[in-house]
Write a protein that holds these residues in place. Structure first.
Motif, short mmCIF file in Angstrom:
data_model
loop_
_atom_site.label_atom_id
_atom_site.label_comp_id
_atom_site.label_asym_id
_atom_site.label_seq_id
_atom_site.Cartn_x
_atom_site.Cartn_y
_atom_site.Cartn_z
N LEU A 129 0.85 -1.20 0.00
CA LEU A 129 0.00 0.00 0.00
C LEU A 129 0.88 1.25 0.00
CD1 LEU A 129 -2.80 -0.94 2.59
CD2 LEU A 129 -2.50 -1.68 0.25
N VAL A 130 1.50 1.48 -1.15
CA VAL A 130 2.45 2.59 -1.26
C VAL A 130 2.25 3.26 -2.63
CG1 VAL A 130 4.34 1.20 -2.26
CG2 VAL A 130 4.91 3.10 -0.79
N PRO A 131 2.45 4.58 -2.74
CA PRO A 131 2.32 5.22 -4.04
C PRO A 131 3.31 4.64 -5.06
CG PRO A 131 2.32 6.85 -2.30
CD PRO A 131 2.69 5.55 -1.66
N ILE A 132 2.98 4.82 -6.33
CA ILE A 132 3.80 4.25 -7.42
C ILE A 132 4.49 5.38 -8.20
CG2 ILE A 132 3.69 2.91 -9.58
CD1 ILE A 132 1.25 1.44 -8.44
N PHE B 123 1.03 -5.60 -5.74
CA PHE B 123 1.37 -6.61 -6.75
C PHE B 123 2.62 -6.25 -7.54
CE2 PHE B 123 -2.99 -6.91 -5.61
CZ PHE B 123 -3.17 -8.27 -5.41
N ILE B 124 3.29 -5.17 -7.15
CA ILE B 124 4.50 -4.74 -7.87
C ILE B 124 5.75 -5.10 -7.10
CG2 ILE B 124 5.77 -2.71 -8.68
CD1 ILE B 124 3.16 -1.48 -9.49
N LYS B 125 6.64 -5.85 -7.76
CA LYS B 125 7.96 -6.12 -7.17
C LYS B 125 8.91 -5.26 -7.99
CE LYS B 125 5.84 -10.43 -6.75
NZ LYS B 125 5.10 -10.97 -7.88
N ASN B 126 9.78 -4.56 -7.34
CA ASN B 126 10.55 -3.50 -8.00
C ASN B 126 11.30 -3.88 -9.27
OD1 ASN B 126 10.21 -0.92 -7.07
ND2 ASN B 126 11.12 -1.46 -5.10
N ASN B 127 11.68 -5.16 -9.39
CA ASN B 127 12.62 -5.52 -10.45
C ASN B 127 11.99 -5.98 -11.76
OD1 ASN B 127 11.55 -7.69 -9.25
ND2 ASN B 127 13.45 -8.85 -9.06
N LYS B 128 10.67 -5.82 -11.92
CA LYS B 128 10.05 -6.33 -13.14
C LYS B 128 9.53 -5.17 -14.00
CE LYS B 128 9.66 -10.95 -12.11
NZ LYS B 128 8.92 -11.39 -10.93
N ASN B 129 9.04 -5.53 -15.21
CA ASN B 129 8.46 -4.51 -16.08
C ASN B 129 6.96 -4.41 -15.82
OD1 ASN B 129 10.81 -3.91 -17.48
ND2 ASN B 129 10.59 -5.78 -18.67
N TYR B 130 6.53 -3.27 -15.38
CA TYR B 130 5.11 -3.09 -15.07
C TYR B 130 4.53 -1.91 -15.83
CZ TYR B 130 5.70 -6.30 -11.19
OH TYR B 130 5.96 -7.41 -10.43
N LEU C 266 8.34 1.56 -6.77
CA LEU C 266 7.47 1.93 -5.65
C LEU C 266 8.16 2.99 -4.81
CD1 LEU C 266 6.43 -1.64 -4.43
CD2 LEU C 266 5.10 -0.07 -5.86
N ARG C 267 7.39 3.81 -4.12
CA ARG C 267 7.97 4.73 -3.14
C ARG C 267 8.54 3.88 -2.00
NH1 ARG C 267 9.37 9.52 -4.64
NH2 ARG C 267 8.78 10.59 -2.71
N PRO C 268 9.43 4.43 -1.17
CA PRO C 268 10.10 3.60 -0.17
C PRO C 268 9.17 3.11 0.96
CG PRO C 268 10.76 5.90 0.01
CD PRO C 268 9.92 5.80 -1.22
N LEU C 269 9.66 2.10 1.67
CA LEU C 269 8.93 1.49 2.79
C LEU C 269 8.42 2.54 3.79
CD1 LEU C 269 8.09 -1.03 4.42
CD2 LEU C 269 10.42 -1.21 5.26
N GLU C 270 9.25 3.56 4.02
CA GLU C 270 8.88 4.61 5.00
C GLU C 270 7.55 5.27 4.62
OE1 GLU C 270 11.91 4.45 3.55
OE2 GLU C 270 12.93 3.62 5.32
N GLU C 271 7.22 5.28 3.32
CA GLU C 271 5.99 5.96 2.87
C GLU C 271 4.82 5.00 2.70
OE1 GLU C 271 6.56 8.55 -0.51
OE2 GLU C 271 8.57 9.06 0.20
N ALA C 272 5.04 3.73 3.04
CA ALA C 272 3.97 2.74 2.84
C ALA C 272 2.95 2.82 3.97
CB ALA C 272 4.56 1.35 2.77
N ILE C 273 1.69 2.58 3.63
CA ILE C 273 0.64 2.54 4.66
C ILE C 273 0.85 1.30 5.53
CG2 ILE C 273 -1.88 2.30 4.99
CD1 ILE C 273 -1.17 5.01 3.87
N VAL C 274 1.28 0.22 4.90
CA VAL C 274 1.47 -1.03 5.63
C VAL C 274 2.78 -1.69 5.20
CG1 VAL C 274 0.48 -3.32 6.07
CG2 VAL C 274 -1.03 -1.40 5.71
#
Ligand SMILES: Cc1cc2nc3c(=O)[nH]c(=O)nc-3n(C[C@H](O)[C@H](O)[C@H](O)COP(=O)(O)OP(=O)(O)OC[C@H]3O[C@@H](n4cnc5c(N)ncnc54)[C@H](O)[C@@H]3O)c2cc1C
Length: 404
Positions: free
Chosen positions: A193-196, A250-257, A341-349
């Motif tokens: 739950l983090v901005p993209i 559903f986004i893992k940083n290392n793939k093409n989305y 993704l924005r960093p963990l610090e900015e995640a809701i969860v």
């Protein structure tokens, strides 16, 4: 009477302290100068405390280890949460999507409800008391060190220190560190739950634009991994808002989305084409650039016009069927490329945490250390927005405290 030490006064820790106090002496230790600092900022200051959907539906909204939560969510359900707060004099209301909020729209009322129950239970609260170390002897915890100095001893310990996002609220992943030192496996902490962040420069022009009733899909290497309907927002770095936060899981940083937005999901291709023809008829003598005002928000128009490759000064009655077909396709498939993704610090969860395989789901007790339990976000569980995360904290806290 045993002495129970609860570490962390978020919703999980407060509820664990309340239920543990039935048969035990309880100390609730909190690093901040007050209870529920993260709870205070939840739901934009209104706290979406649970959801009114049938509890059996909750598991569809919990991508992170739903089965582990069966026992606790059925033991302390969303109805129990509503009754708990109403018994403490906090009236609640249900909003769109079953989201439950305090009637007052103030998260402070939720904290007040929990604090009132804590006061009635004679729980000793220690504020400004950061646990800096956990002391273990053989396979038992004997005490915790506070602020690198004094030791608090106890018979049983419940770690409720939360995830690692929004660290200014006090949740910094310390519980996961303690658990690791005690021999527990930790699933990698990741933002959920983090901005993209978006690569395309156009997002800068769209900053501030909020879209309602749109459909958003996320594709990983052309394979759809997420699709839902709702609201989103453009920011200086990319996109945010409820739909985006849920999709980010559903986004893992290392793939093409890719993110594909259907700006008019209520109209299928044929209906949208007819609608555009109607607007073109209405604005028959206008240039193309002035013909879509009724259809789309003003801010996105220049971008749609540019991407449509139709000359903006072309008269609408000169636009070909082919050009119109491309325009329809564009409106239903507005494409953005994900940067990350924005960093963990900015995640809701926080996704990840103490491995659920090493916790008994019906008691929340550690399977590794005899006198240790866990509750809340410190565990490897996470849910979508909608009140599910606070409910998970309350349910696991309830079970942890009542199972000692
Ligand atoms: C901006 C935002 C909005 C949100 N909105 C919602 C919402 O509306 N609905 C919803 O369901 N969920 C929401 N969430 C998620 C929800 O807040 C969390 O899932 C929930 O608070 C987790 O509860 P917890 O008790 O496990 O942990 P936390 O609430 O994080 O509490 C952990 C506590 O432990 C304390 N602590 C940590 N380490 C130590 C230590 N070493 N010593 C002593 N104390 C320590 C911390 O100071 C903190 O008070 C939101 C989250 C954020 C960031």
């Amino acid at each position: 009477m045993s002495k129970i030490v609860v570490i962390g006064a978020g919703p999980a820790g407060m509820m664990a302290a309340i239920t543990a106090s039935e048969n035990n002496e309880v100390i609730l230790i909190e690093g901040n100068d007050r209870l529920g600092k993260k709870l205070f900022i939840t739901g934009k200051g209104r706290c979406n405390v649970t959801n009114s959907k049938d509890i059996s539906e909750f598991f569809n909204y919990i991508p992170g280890n739903p089965y582990f939560l069966y026992s606790s969510l059925y033991t302390f359900t969303n109805e129990d949460t509503i009754n708990f707060f109403e018994d403490e004099g906090i009236k609640l209301k249900v909003e769109r999507g079953g989201r439950v909020f305090p009637n007052s729209d103030k998260s402070s009322d939720i904290i007040k409800g929990l604090s009132k129950a804590i006061t009635k239970c004679n729980i000793k609260i220690m504020l400004n008391s950061k646990v800096t170390r956990i002391i273990k002897n053989c396979n038992k915890i004997t005490g915790v060190e506070i602020n690198n100095s004094n030791i608090i001893e106890g018979d049983h310990f419940i770690i409720c220190t939360g995830g690692a996002s929004y660290p200014l609220t006090g949740s910094r992943g310390e519980g996961q560190r303690f658990a690791k030192e005690l021999g527990h496996k930790i699933k990698e902490l990741k933002p959920s739950l983090v901005p993209i962040e978006i690569k395309d420069e156009i997002v800068k022009d769209l900053m501030g634009l909020s879209l309602r009733n749109i459909e958003l899909a996320i594709y990983e290497n052309n394979k759809k991994v997420f699709k839902d309907f709702g609201e989103m927002l453009f920011t200086h770095f990319g996109i945010s808002g409820p739909l985006v936060l849920s999709g980010s899981r559903f986004i893992k940083n290392n793939k093409n989305y890719e993110v594909i937005i259907d700006l008019k999901p209520a109209l299928d291709i044929k209906a949208l084409d007819l609608r555009i023809q109607k607007d073109f008829k209405k604005y028959i003598n206008k240039d193309f650039k002035n013909s879509l005002d009724d259809l789309l928000p003003k801010k996105i128009l220049p971008i749609i016009i540019k991407l449509s490759k139709i000359n903006e000064n072309k008269k609408v009655n000169e636009i070909t069927k082919e050009e119109r077909r491309n325009l329809v396709h564009l409106i239903k498939n507005f494409k953005l490329t994900v940067k990350g993704l924005r960093p963990l610090e900015e995640a809701i969860v926080t996704a990840g945490g103490v491995d659920t395989k090493e916790i008994d789901p019906s008691t929340m007790r550690s399977k590794i250390i005899d006198n240790l339990s866990f509750a809340g976000e410190v565990i490897d569980v996470d849910a979508f927005t909608g009140g599910y995360n606070v409910q998970i904290a309350l349910s696991t806290g309830y079970v942890a405290g009542s199972s000692i």
